[in-house]
Enzyme design. Structure first.
Site, PDB file in Angstrom:
ATOM      1  N   HIS A 142      -1.122  11.538  -2.160  1.00 39.05           N
ATOM      2  CA  HIS A 142      -1.658  10.608  -1.136  1.00 39.05           C
ATOM      3  C   HIS A 142      -2.978  11.341  -1.477  1.00 39.05           C
ATOM      4  O   HIS A 142      -4.144  11.755  -1.264  1.00 39.05           O
ATOM      5  CB  HIS A 142      -2.028   9.725  -0.158  1.00 39.05           C
ATOM      6  CG  HIS A 142      -3.659   9.878   0.377  1.00 39.05           C
ATOM      7  ND1 HIS A 142      -4.108   9.729   1.057  1.00 39.05           N
ATOM      8  CD2 HIS A 142      -3.938   8.220   0.448  1.00 39.05           C
ATOM      9  CE1 HIS A 142      -5.330   9.275   1.406  1.00 39.05           C
ATOM     10  NE2 HIS A 142      -5.154   8.068   1.457  1.00 39.05           N
ATOM     11  N   HIS A 174       0.737  -1.102  -0.133  1.00 40.20           N
ATOM     12  CA  HIS A 174      -0.191  -0.147  -0.189  1.00 40.20           C
ATOM     13  C   HIS A 174       0.569   1.292  -0.517  1.00 40.20           C
ATOM     14  O   HIS A 174       1.557   1.196   0.849  1.00 40.20           O
ATOM     15  CB  HIS A 174      -0.700  -0.124   1.736  1.00 40.20           C
ATOM     16  CG  HIS A 174      -1.798   0.817   1.138  1.00 40.20           C
ATOM     17  ND1 HIS A 174      -1.790   2.290   2.685  1.00 40.20           N
ATOM     18  CD2 HIS A 174      -3.110   1.245   0.306  1.00 40.20           C
ATOM     19  CE1 HIS A 174      -2.528   2.642   2.698  1.00 40.20           C
ATOM     20  NE2 HIS A 174      -3.744   2.931   0.905  1.00 40.20           N
TER      21      HIS A 174
HETATM   22  O1  G3P Z   1      -5.777   0.458  -1.813  1.00 34.83           O
HETATM   23  C1  G3P Z   1      -7.211   0.984  -1.513  1.00 34.83           C
HETATM   24  C2  G3P Z   1      -6.173   2.335  -0.692  1.00 34.83           C
HETATM   25  O2  G3P Z   1      -5.199   2.549  -0.903  1.00 34.83           O
HETATM   26  C3  G3P Z   1      -7.437   3.248  -0.468  1.00 34.83           C
HETATM   27  O3  G3P Z   1      -7.157   3.923   0.443  1.00 34.83           O
HETATM   28  O4  G3P Z   1      -6.973   6.210   1.410  1.00 34.83           O
HETATM   29  O5  G3P Z   1      -5.457   4.286   1.200  1.00 34.83           O
HETATM   30  O6  G3P Z   1      -6.042   5.965  -1.176  1.00 34.83           O
HETATM   31  P1  G3P Z   1      -6.135   5.289   0.527  1.00 34.83           P
HETATM   32 CA    CA Z   2      -4.211   5.160  -2.551  1.00 40.15          CA
END
Ligand code: G3P
Ligand code: CA
Length: 320
Positions: free
Chosen positions: A96, A54
């Site tokens: 992000h 992630h």
């Molecule tokens: O891949 C899903 C996840 O990244 C969504 O949440 O807020 O980390 O972008 P966020």
């Molecule tokens: Ca994401």
């Protein structure tokens, strides 16, 4: 115990046996009972379970940086997730938040600005920012990468990609710009053979943007982020995955998504015990800041529940 099954198809037979890595995956394939008889509602896997790193391996390195991609690779991750947005002068960058304060030193470098939105900064300005020190001083000077730089690094490291269109309503036309860059490079649009993780998945919480992207990149699998209500899943049959927050689903929801012919990889799971739980629910993988822990969970799950794959065997003669 190794699970073996045989099914009689119209023209051929398949043996189903355990394999090193595989999971339930959407599609019309029949699944198999432990006793070997065909069970039509059971879907065999054609792709391995994956622990998607992630924002890169963001538990180990600053999120959405090249260092995070490197860390993911060093941990043996095969697939990374990153977020893409656009600068004031039209450059696609990995970040992000829609503002720069949390993950860069923008307030120190540009103390007099009244907005720190990504879309209010040029790429030249963003290049001056340190996107690593907030995470750890050892990452001092790590830049905000452009999407092109990140693709270069992923190609170099042979990493697969879950690409999130972050707040695409702020960036009209971004779906086309991303599609153009991916198409120019070509390799991202190639579908991996079954038995391998997907090369590229496009995803967003903005389901209209996912639809626009799917129209531009029809060969690429697309995912809806968030929990699609069960009674609406069929509306999205053009998508290939639903990737919800793991806290919003249960085993029944996973089953519903599979019944609709789609895959499901919940986010963001960092606790080993929770990884074990969602694997027992038969998810196709999950998204984690700790791909190292995720891979351990998948390995343990595969030892406990050997996955099923189909191996073709010669057709039997027809008896009359
Ligand atoms: O891949 C899903 C996840 O990244 C969504 O949440 O807020 O980390 O972008 P966020
Ligand atoms: Ca994401």
């Amino acid at each position: 115990m190794q699970r073996i099954g045989i099914v009689v198809a119209a023209v051929s037979f398949f043996v189903v046996t355990s394999a090193s890595a595989s999971s339930a995956m959407p599609g019309a394939d029949p699944r198999w009972s432990e006793s070997g008889s065909a069970v039509t509602e059971y879907t065999t896997s054609e792709r391995p379970l994956i622990a998607v790193a992630h924002r890169g391996a963001s538990g180990h390195a600053p999120e959405n940086t090249l260092a995070a991609l490197d860390a993911a690779y060093q941990m043996g991750a095969e697939t990374v997730e990153v977020d893409v947005q656009r600068t004031e002068d039209g450059v696609l960058v990995l970040i992000h938040d829609t503002t720069l304060e949390r993950t860069t030193d923008v307030e120190d470098v540009f103390p007099d600005r009244d907005s720190y939105h990504v879309s209010d900064f040029t790429m030249e300005e963003i290049r001056r920012l340190d996107a690593g020190s907030w995470f750890d001083s050892s990452f001092k000077g790590e830049p905000v990468p452009t999407f092109a730089q990140a693709l270069d690094r992923m190609e170099e490291l042979d990493l697969n990609l879950f690409l999130e269109l972050k707040e695409p309503s702020l960036y009209p036309g971004i779906e086309q710009e991303i599609a153009d860059q991916l198409t120019e490079r070509g390799s991202w649009l190639e579908s991996n053979p079954s038995g391998e993780p997907r090369r590229l998945v496009m995803q967003s919480f903005d389901w209209e943007a996912v639809r626009r992207s799917k129209d531009l990149l029809p060969s690429v699998p697309h995912a809806l982020l968030g929990r699609v209500p069960e009674d609406r899943i069929q509306e999205f049959s053009w998508a290939q995955m639903i990737n919800p927050n793991h806290n919003t689903i249960d085993a029944t929801y996973v089953e519903r998504v599979h019944e609709a012919g789609m895959g499901i990889m919940p986010y963001t799971i960092n606790e080993r015990s929770r990884m074990d739980t969602v694997l027992d629910w038969k998810v196709d993988g999950f998204i984690t800041d700790y791909p190292d822990v995720g891979q351990e969970a998948i390995a343990a799950h595969s030892r406990k529940s050997p996955p099923l794959v189909r191996i073709p065997i010669p057709s039997l003669p027809v008896t009359r």
